[in-house]
Scaffold this active site. Structure first.
Site, short mmCIF file in Angstrom:
data_model
loop_
_atom_site.label_atom_id
_atom_site.label_comp_id
_atom_site.label_asym_id
_atom_site.label_seq_id
_atom_site.Cartn_x
_atom_site.Cartn_y
_atom_site.Cartn_z
N ASP A 39 35.30 50.54 -20.49
CA ASP A 39 35.05 51.55 -21.51
C ASP A 39 36.37 52.00 -22.15
OD1 ASP A 39 33.25 53.11 -22.91
OD2 ASP A 39 32.17 53.70 -21.09
N TRP A 66 32.48 50.30 -28.59
CA TRP A 66 31.43 50.87 -29.46
C TRP A 66 31.51 50.45 -30.93
CZ3 TRP A 66 35.19 54.71 -27.90
CH2 TRP A 66 35.16 54.94 -26.53
N ASP A 116 26.44 54.22 -28.25
CA ASP A 116 25.45 54.08 -27.17
C ASP A 116 24.01 54.05 -27.69
OD1 ASP A 116 27.67 54.24 -25.65
OD2 ASP A 116 27.03 55.97 -24.48
C1 GLA Z 1 30.13 55.18 -22.67
C2 GLA Z 1 29.50 53.80 -22.72
C3 GLA Z 1 28.13 53.86 -22.03
C4 GLA Z 1 28.29 54.32 -20.59
C5 GLA Z 1 29.05 55.64 -20.54
C6 GLA Z 1 29.47 56.02 -19.12
O1 GLA Z 1 29.44 56.12 -23.40
O2 GLA Z 1 29.37 53.36 -24.04
O3 GLA Z 1 27.49 52.61 -22.09
O4 GLA Z 1 28.98 53.33 -19.85
O5 GLA Z 1 30.24 55.60 -21.32
O6 GLA Z 1 30.09 57.26 -19.09
#
Ligand code: GLA
Length: 536
Positions: free
Chosen positions: A161, A199, A218
């Protein structure tokens, strides 16, 4: 399906070289991963027993038999980093540590995935107030954590991440992920799957580092979220190749979407070759959702040995038609999705010539698993709101392509990180044939558009006609298989809609590479090109 270790060598950069013969297939690459991940349902509230139960359910629900093999522990397992820099798991959530848990997962014949952040703090520490996520990221501990995760704990996959690395440390993505990949490769003597979680499409460098990269924010269990992520991926097919995939995020199947919305969700994730990581509670998943996740024909599209992502061949009436080769390149068999994202009924017409199929064409509906008869010349489907029809077509003939859309091109400088003001991208244009043009190509010799799949049956002379949006002070350099095309005279006044420019070019039999750009000036916005054989 070949198992991971049999294909992979010890380092990630080797992966793209592995176009070797496997199980008798002419070319084969690792398909997108399939499995389950803890985040969507449980966020940071995970525990050892819960993960074990999900792993058990993977088997008892028949999902392992359907091809799902990864159990991925997302954010929430972190405890603290001690004074010697050693990472510890959460004392209440994972009292037994992760070594025995990954051992349990492996004992079921499954693979184990883990999670970390490229910076110091996890996303959970920021967004879920999980204080145990502070100071536990990879920053400064790349080798130590790689040793722990993969040598000691024996995980097979890691999602990395960017919350701590981005908003907190302002690190540069390419450099940071490269450092981490290098540390993993130097520390671990076996292949490790890596997922970049930034992302947004991070740039074409990602394929040298990761097997998949997130392209969106997400996901959530809502129609708008599913629709938005599909939209983000529609024009990224050129980047999903040879074991490297656009990650549309974990699945929200079994979490309250309507039946047809789930079909769109799973169907598009499959035909677009996204990793398939189930995100619901496997012990209570509704039967219809479970059956959808086990649909053999759709899974086969996702795990197809060519590893291709379907591209948009037509965008009309608010709907999209996507197509990809399956099983063998340029064969008579192709998979097609008719997709209606809108809230009204939509009729979608496909001229079969536009997907290079001729003669009688056998149609199989993959969601329903039934043959629908034969078509000639065209297909039309009337689609309910928010629905998809996914079919496999077997034609008598595969035709030579005539038209190539700009939005199918590979752009080596493309990125969705938003760091450049004049970033080359696929932009909406009402005038363009597929409603998309490539904007901001040119200005340097690296910033070009490439079509590496320009196909000629016999080779020979062709008339190349390029359509573009004219504007002052634009230049266009075109290159066919390394040979410059000369004598292209562009219209220079804007506001006239689409203009065309024509040249004669030589193609060889088979695949050709066409590049368009401009090494000093901006090129015009490109719409499409056609190739017409010239009889001599
Ligand atoms: C980000 C990622 C998610 C998840 C969260 C965990 O938002 O994009 O997919 O892994 O972190 O905190």
């Amino acid at each position: 399906m070949p198992s991971l270790p049999s294909i992979f060598k010890a380092c990630a950069v080797c992966f793209s070289l592995l176009s070797t013969t496997i199980n008798g297939l002419a070319s084969s690459f690792d398909p997108p991963i399939m499995g389950w991940s803890s985040w969507n349902t449980y966020r940071v509230n995970i525990r050892e027993e819960l993960i074990k139960k999900q792993a058990d359910a993977m088997i008892s629900q028949g999902l392992k038999d359907a091809g799902y093999s990864f159990i991925n522990i997302d954010d929430g397992f972190f405890g603290y980093r001690d004074d010697d820099g050693k990472l510890h798991t959460h004392p209440e959530r994972f009292p037994g540590g992760l070594k025995s848990l990954s051992g349990y997962i492996h004992s079921l014949g499954l693979k184990a995935g883990i999670y970390s952040d490229a910076g110091s703090n996890t996303c959970g520490s920021i967004w879920d107030k999980d204080l145990n996520g502070i100071g536990v990221g990879l920053y400064g501990y790349e080798k130590e954590d790689a040793d722990l995760f993969f040598n000691e704990w024996k995980f097979d996959f890691i999602k990395i991440d960017y919350c701590g690395a981005g908003q907190e440390l302002s690190l540069e993505e390419r450099k940071r992920y490269t450092e981490i990949r290098d540390a993993i490769d130097k520390t671990v003597g076996r292949p490790v799957y890596l997922n970049i979680c930034r992302w947004a499409f991070p740039g074409t460098w990602a394929k040298n580092i990761a097997q998949s990269w997130r392209i969106s924010e997400d996901i959530s269990p809502t129609w708008n979220s599913v629709k938005h992520i599909i939209e983000k991926n529609l024009y990224l097919a050129a980047y999903a190749k040879q074991g490297h995939y656009n990650d549309m995020d974990m699945l929200e199947i079994g979490r309250g979407l309507k039946r047809e919305e789930e079909e769109v969700h799973f169907g598009l994730w499959c035909i677009m070759s996204s990793p398939l990581l189930i995100g619901c509670d496997l012990t209570t998943i509704p039967e219809a959702s479970l059956n959808l996740l086990k649909n053999k024909e759709l899974i086969a599209l996702n795990q197809d040995p060519l590893g291709l992502q379907a591209y948009v061949v037509s965008h009309k009436n608010g709907g999209y038609i996507l197509v990809k080769d399956v099983e063998k390149e340029r064969s008579n068999t192709r998979a097609v999705a008719f997709y209606n994202p809108s809230d009204t009924t939509c009729s979608l017409y496909l001229d079969l010539k536009d997907i290079e199929l001729g003669g009688k064409v056998e149609v199989k509906d993959l969601l329903r698993g039934r043959f629908e008869g034969r078509a000639i010349n065209s297909l039309t489907y009337t689609l309910a709101p928010r629905s998809v029809k996914i079919i496999k077509l077997k034609a008598e003939k595969r035709l030579e392509p005539v038209k190539y859309e700009a939005e199918w091109a590979y752009l080596p400088e493309y990125s969705d990180l938003g760091t450049k003001k004049k970033q080359v991208h696929y932009a909406y244009s009402a005038e363009a044939s597929g409603k998309r043009v490539i904007r901001f190509v040119g200005g340097s010799s690296e910033n070009y558009a490439e079509w590496d799949n320009v196909y000629s049956e016999k080779g020979g002379k062709y008339e190349l006609t390029i359509s573009y949006l004219p504007e002052a002070q634009r230049k266009l350099e075109v290159d066919v298989n390394g040979t410059k095309v000369t004598g292209l005279k562009l219209e220079t006044f804007g506001g006239k809609g689409i203009a065309t420019v024509t040249a004669h070019v030589n193609l060889k039999a088979g695949k050709n590479i066409i590049k368009m750009g401009s090494s000093r000036y901006w090129a015009p916005d490109l719409d499409a090109f056609t190739l017409k054989p010239l009889r001599e």
